[in-house]
Design a protein around this motif. Sequence first.
Motif, PDB file in Angstrom:
ATOM      1  N   GLN A 143      -9.822  -0.143  -8.592  1.00 19.09           N
ATOM      2  CA  GLN A 143      -8.828   0.871  -8.937  1.00 19.09           C
ATOM      3  C   GLN A 143      -7.503   0.221  -9.334  1.00 19.09           C
ATOM      4  OE1 GLN A 143      -8.212   4.264  -6.349  1.00 19.09           O
ATOM      5  NE2 GLN A 143     -10.285   4.110  -5.573  1.00 19.09           N
ATOM      6  N   ARG A 144      -7.109  -0.815  -8.581  1.00 15.05           N
ATOM      7  CA  ARG A 144      -5.842  -1.488  -8.879  1.00 15.05           C
ATOM      8  C   ARG A 144      -5.888  -2.147 -10.263  1.00 15.05           C
ATOM      9  NH1 ARG A 144      -2.747  -6.130  -8.035  1.00 15.05           N
ATOM     10  NH2 ARG A 144      -0.706  -5.715  -7.097  1.00 15.05           N
ATOM     11  N   GLN A 145      -7.009  -2.781 -10.579  1.00 18.18           N
ATOM     12  CA  GLN A 145      -7.159  -3.387 -11.905  1.00 18.18           C
ATOM     13  C   GLN A 145      -7.138  -2.334 -13.003  1.00 18.18           C
ATOM     14  OE1 GLN A 145     -10.818  -5.451 -11.382  1.00 18.18           O
ATOM     15  NE2 GLN A 145      -9.934  -7.124 -10.201  1.00 18.18           N
ATOM     16  N   GLU A 146      -7.781  -1.201 -12.725  1.00 13.30           N
ATOM     17  CA  GLU A 146      -7.785  -0.122 -13.719  1.00 13.30           C
ATOM     18  C   GLU A 146      -6.372   0.396 -13.963  1.00 13.30           C
ATOM     19  OE1 GLU A 146     -10.476   2.658 -12.035  1.00 13.30           O
ATOM     20  OE2 GLU A 146     -12.284   1.601 -12.700  1.00 13.30           O
ATOM     21  N   LEU A 147      -5.588   0.538 -12.889  1.00 14.06           N
ATOM     22  CA  LEU A 147      -4.207   0.998 -13.051  1.00 14.06           C
ATOM     23  C   LEU A 147      -3.402   0.000 -13.877  1.00 14.06           C
ATOM     24  CD1 LEU A 147      -3.440   2.371  -9.468  1.00 14.06           C
ATOM     25  CD2 LEU A 147      -3.732   3.716 -11.554  1.00 14.06           C
ATOM     26  N   GLN A 148      -3.588  -1.297 -13.603  1.00 17.47           N
ATOM     27  CA  GLN A 148      -2.864  -2.308 -14.362  1.00 17.47           C
ATOM     28  C   GLN A 148      -3.266  -2.289 -15.834  1.00 17.47           C
ATOM     29  OE1 GLN A 148      -3.974  -5.721 -12.035  1.00 17.47           O
ATOM     30  NE2 GLN A 148      -2.172  -5.605 -10.712  1.00 17.47           N
ATOM     31  N   ALA A 149      -4.569  -2.086 -16.075  1.00 18.83           N
ATOM     32  CA  ALA A 149      -5.041  -2.013 -17.465  1.00 18.83           C
ATOM     33  C   ALA A 149      -4.490  -0.776 -18.164  1.00 18.83           C
ATOM     34  CB  ALA A 149      -6.571  -2.008 -17.494  1.00 18.83           C
ATOM     35  N   ARG A 150      -4.452   0.335 -17.445  1.00 17.42           N
ATOM     36  CA  ARG A 150      -3.915   1.571 -18.032  1.00 17.42           C
ATOM     37  C   ARG A 150      -2.441   1.397 -18.380  1.00 17.42           C
ATOM     38  NH1 ARG A 150      -5.492   6.014 -13.692  1.00 17.42           N
ATOM     39  NH2 ARG A 150      -4.177   7.336 -15.022  1.00 17.42           N
ATOM     40  N   GLN A 179      -0.010   3.886  -8.073  1.00 22.16           N
ATOM     41  CA  GLN A 179       0.108   2.460  -7.740  1.00 22.16           C
ATOM     42  C   GLN A 179       0.448   2.190  -6.274  1.00 22.16           C
ATOM     43  OE1 GLN A 179       2.789   0.675 -10.593  1.00 22.16           O
ATOM     44  NE2 GLN A 179       1.119  -0.424 -11.592  1.00 22.16           N
ATOM     45  N   PRO A 180       1.516   2.769  -5.724  1.00 24.03           N
ATOM     46  CA  PRO A 180       1.838   2.434  -4.323  1.00 24.03           C
ATOM     47  C   PRO A 180       0.786   2.910  -3.334  1.00 24.03           C
ATOM     48  CG  PRO A 180       3.323   4.122  -5.186  1.00 24.03           C
ATOM     49  CD  PRO A 180       2.550   3.606  -6.352  1.00 24.03           C
ATOM     50  N   VAL A 181       0.124   4.021  -3.650  1.00 24.25           N
ATOM     51  CA  VAL A 181      -0.921   4.533  -2.761  1.00 24.25           C
ATOM     52  C   VAL A 181      -2.107   3.570  -2.729  1.00 24.25           C
ATOM     53  CG1 VAL A 181      -2.514   6.442  -2.330  1.00 24.25           C
ATOM     54  CG2 VAL A 181      -0.207   6.913  -3.181  1.00 24.25           C
ATOM     55  N   VAL A 182      -2.536   3.122  -3.917  1.00 20.42           N
ATOM     56  CA  VAL A 182      -3.665   2.193  -3.995  1.00 20.42           C
ATOM     57  C   VAL A 182      -3.312   0.852  -3.369  1.00 20.42           C
ATOM     58  CG1 VAL A 182      -5.139   0.912  -5.590  1.00 20.42           C
ATOM     59  CG2 VAL A 182      -4.681   3.325  -6.004  1.00 20.42           C
ATOM     60  N   ASP A 183      -2.087   0.361  -3.607  1.00 19.66           N
ATOM     61  CA  ASP A 183      -1.679  -0.921  -3.030  1.00 19.66           C
ATOM     62  C   ASP A 183      -1.702  -0.871  -1.501  1.00 19.66           C
ATOM     63  OD1 ASP A 183      -1.367  -2.030  -5.492  1.00 19.66           O
ATOM     64  OD2 ASP A 183       0.813  -1.829  -5.570  1.00 19.66           O
ATOM     65  N   GLY A 225       9.023   2.673  -2.896  1.00 22.42           N
ATOM     66  CA  GLY A 225       7.828   1.897  -3.156  1.00 22.42           C
ATOM     67  C   GLY A 225       7.381   1.935  -4.601  1.00 22.42           C
ATOM     68  N   LEU A 226       8.153   2.560  -5.496  1.00 28.66           N
ATOM     69  CA  LEU A 226       7.767   2.662  -6.896  1.00 28.66           C
ATOM     70  C   LEU A 226       8.048   1.358  -7.638  1.00 28.66           C
ATOM     71  CD1 LEU A 226       9.253   6.170  -7.762  1.00 28.66           C
ATOM     72  CD2 LEU A 226       6.918   5.644  -7.100  1.00 28.66           C
ATOM     73  N   ASP A 227       7.295   1.136  -8.697  1.00 27.84           N
ATOM     74  CA  ASP A 227       7.586   0.040  -9.616  1.00 27.84           C
ATOM     75  C   ASP A 227       8.876   0.410 -10.354  1.00 27.84           C
ATOM     76  OD1 ASP A 227       7.816  -1.525 -11.902  1.00 27.84           O
ATOM     77  OD2 ASP A 227       5.656  -1.702 -12.159  1.00 27.84           O
ATOM     78  N   PRO A 228       9.963  -0.335 -10.169  1.00 30.05           N
ATOM     79  CA  PRO A 228      11.242   0.089 -10.754  1.00 30.05           C
ATOM     80  C   PRO A 228      11.238   0.134 -12.274  1.00 30.05           C
ATOM     81  CG  PRO A 228      11.405  -2.134  -9.837  1.00 30.05           C
ATOM     82  CD  PRO A 228      10.085  -1.585  -9.391  1.00 30.05           C
ATOM     83  N   ILE A 229      10.575  -0.821 -12.923  1.00 34.81           N
ATOM     84  CA  ILE A 229      10.530  -0.812 -14.381  1.00 34.81           C
ATOM     85  C   ILE A 229       9.804   0.438 -14.881  1.00 34.81           C
ATOM     86  CG2 ILE A 229       9.750  -2.050 -16.428  1.00 34.81           C
ATOM     87  CD1 ILE A 229      11.996  -3.427 -14.920  1.00 34.81           C
ATOM     88  N   LEU A 230       8.660   0.721 -14.270  1.00 33.17           N
ATOM     89  CA  LEU A 230       7.899   1.895 -14.677  1.00 33.17           C
ATOM     90  C   LEU A 230       8.664   3.172 -14.367  1.00 33.17           C
ATOM     91  CD1 LEU A 230       5.348   3.105 -15.826  1.00 33.17           C
ATOM     92  CD2 LEU A 230       4.268   2.876 -13.583  1.00 33.17           C
TER      93      LEU A 230
END
Length: 618
Positions: A597-604, A565-569, A456-461
């Motif tokens: 929280q999701r927006q904050e993660l994307q901004a971070r 990220q995956p937890v919040v999603d 469930g991880l973002d592969p690029i990250l």
Amino acid sequence: MSLTPQFLDELRARTPLSTLIGKTVKLQKAGREYRACCPFHNEKTPSFYVNDDKGFYHCFGCSAHGDAIRWMTEQRGLPFIDAVKELAQAAGLEMPAMDRQAAEKAERAKGLHEAMADAAQCFTERLNGIEGAEARAVLKRRGITEETARAFGLGFSPDSRGKLRQALADYGDAMLVEAGLLIQVDEKEPYDRFRGRLMIPIRDVRGRTIAFGGRVIGDGEPKYLNSPETPLFDKGRTLYNLDRAQAAARKAGRVIAVEGYMDVIALAQAGFDEAVAPLGTAMTEHQLERLWRMVEIPLLCFDGDSAGQKAALRAAHRALPHIQPGRSLAFVTLPEGMDPDDLVRTQGRAAFEALLGKAQPLVDRLWASEVAAEPLETPEAKAGLKRRLAELAGTIAEPSVRTEYTAEFRRRFDTLFASPPREYRPRAASGPRPRGGWKPPEPPPSVAVRGVQSGGLDPILAKAVLAGLIRHPAEIARHMEVLGSLRSASGALGKLFEAVVDVALADRQLDSGKVLTILARSGFDTVATDLLRADALPFSFTRHDADAAKARDDLNEAIAVMVAQPVVDAALAAATAALSRDGSEEAFTRQVALSRQRQELQARLANLMLADDEQNDD
């Protein structure tokens, strides 16, 4: 009463958001939107936007986001149901019908509010009359001005068993007992609860009196007497002065929680209008949530004596399970034996402001408390400290914050009891594995790393984090727990995470070159080399020429975002489904909080990415 999603959607559609917000915020037209300086934090350049078509507001500075209902609850401080009622009235919508029991409860509450308002008026009149001379003298000795007394609605209850009962006789004894103004024992005649006391009204977020605190005049016990819990007053959910402090807190960007009424009043008189206090109880989870609605890091400033510091530590432990990325507490330590009232009266505003500037983060307060709990001269005592720290970190519900606390406590522990570094000795890639040593992982599967989803991880990250760990292998130890949990992830990324962790377990004194050498012996040379190509990934911590300190900080931030990220999603998806089913306040609040929280993660994450010109430097 059932508030269906259809009713709430209709309410939002009938509420022009720019008109609602424009009542208190000066909006400027900006294309199809409106903009203004954000009402939730101080700023000079407008970053707060209102979009009527989409029905939401958003601040690009502090990430405040919501619809008309959220505006009423966050900016106006109204409870959810009160916000809906006020918007429905303005929009000409009829609220869903109450059942009989709910209607009777609402009517009874209306009568109680009126009784409490009349009681507050009676007490104020007596403070300013002949009977209140001694109470006024107490206020004068404490430096409380007449203007401050009026602002807080201070009053006086004579030392009489029946004066208030007589003054409010029209309400009847039963309602006055229910409001907590009278005491009735068995079948005896009821009598006034508050007698011979300076009276301090306790108000709800709308400024309505819901209870009283009474401070004894002269000698007597208890020194402070609060109203009992009533249909209007739940002391574990109420903060004194919340109605006045909300706007001040948003303007100042901080809120200060102190122990008592007089501390709040003295601080307000000194210019600190953003102060609140719990009501004779330890800080509760509900009160902490109230504070977090106003600011992300409230300041707790309890008395400097032993009891005050113990109360502060209890609040720290109570808050720990509920902290989140960016949401925590900080602690202001007063000189021993002093409270905020003493400090501002004897040393002035500047002295208190200086202490606020030295607030201690939550992690520091917890660490200092555990280190000071007992002597640390034996292996058993050291092991006890390690266990207590691990248990504290384990209470944190949010995974990425729990990981950071675990790593931070481990780092501090290792620093406190540092051992001389071991000499690095390369291990053979094959042959028998020494007990407790490193076992080379199996070669990776042939599938390419690019595009593989692992757990469930973002592969690029995830690839960027792996590259950063290879560049900065000393950081692996900081995140061993979370990285270890990724060893079971499927695909090539999971295998490579496993290999990196196993390399670090074998020897903590590795540099980047040694890591690459050992990975190459296990069949990961091509994958690892590809990850480290200068143009492969747009992050500072993947580049060989980046500032080392900044790269390590960025890498730690990237790991926290990757885990969260995956937890919040998943939680956001669940909250959205729950809101669609029942339209409850709880689901609505949860969805908005998770969206933020999701927006904050994307901004971070966006803040960690290099600009195009930085990527092309090579």
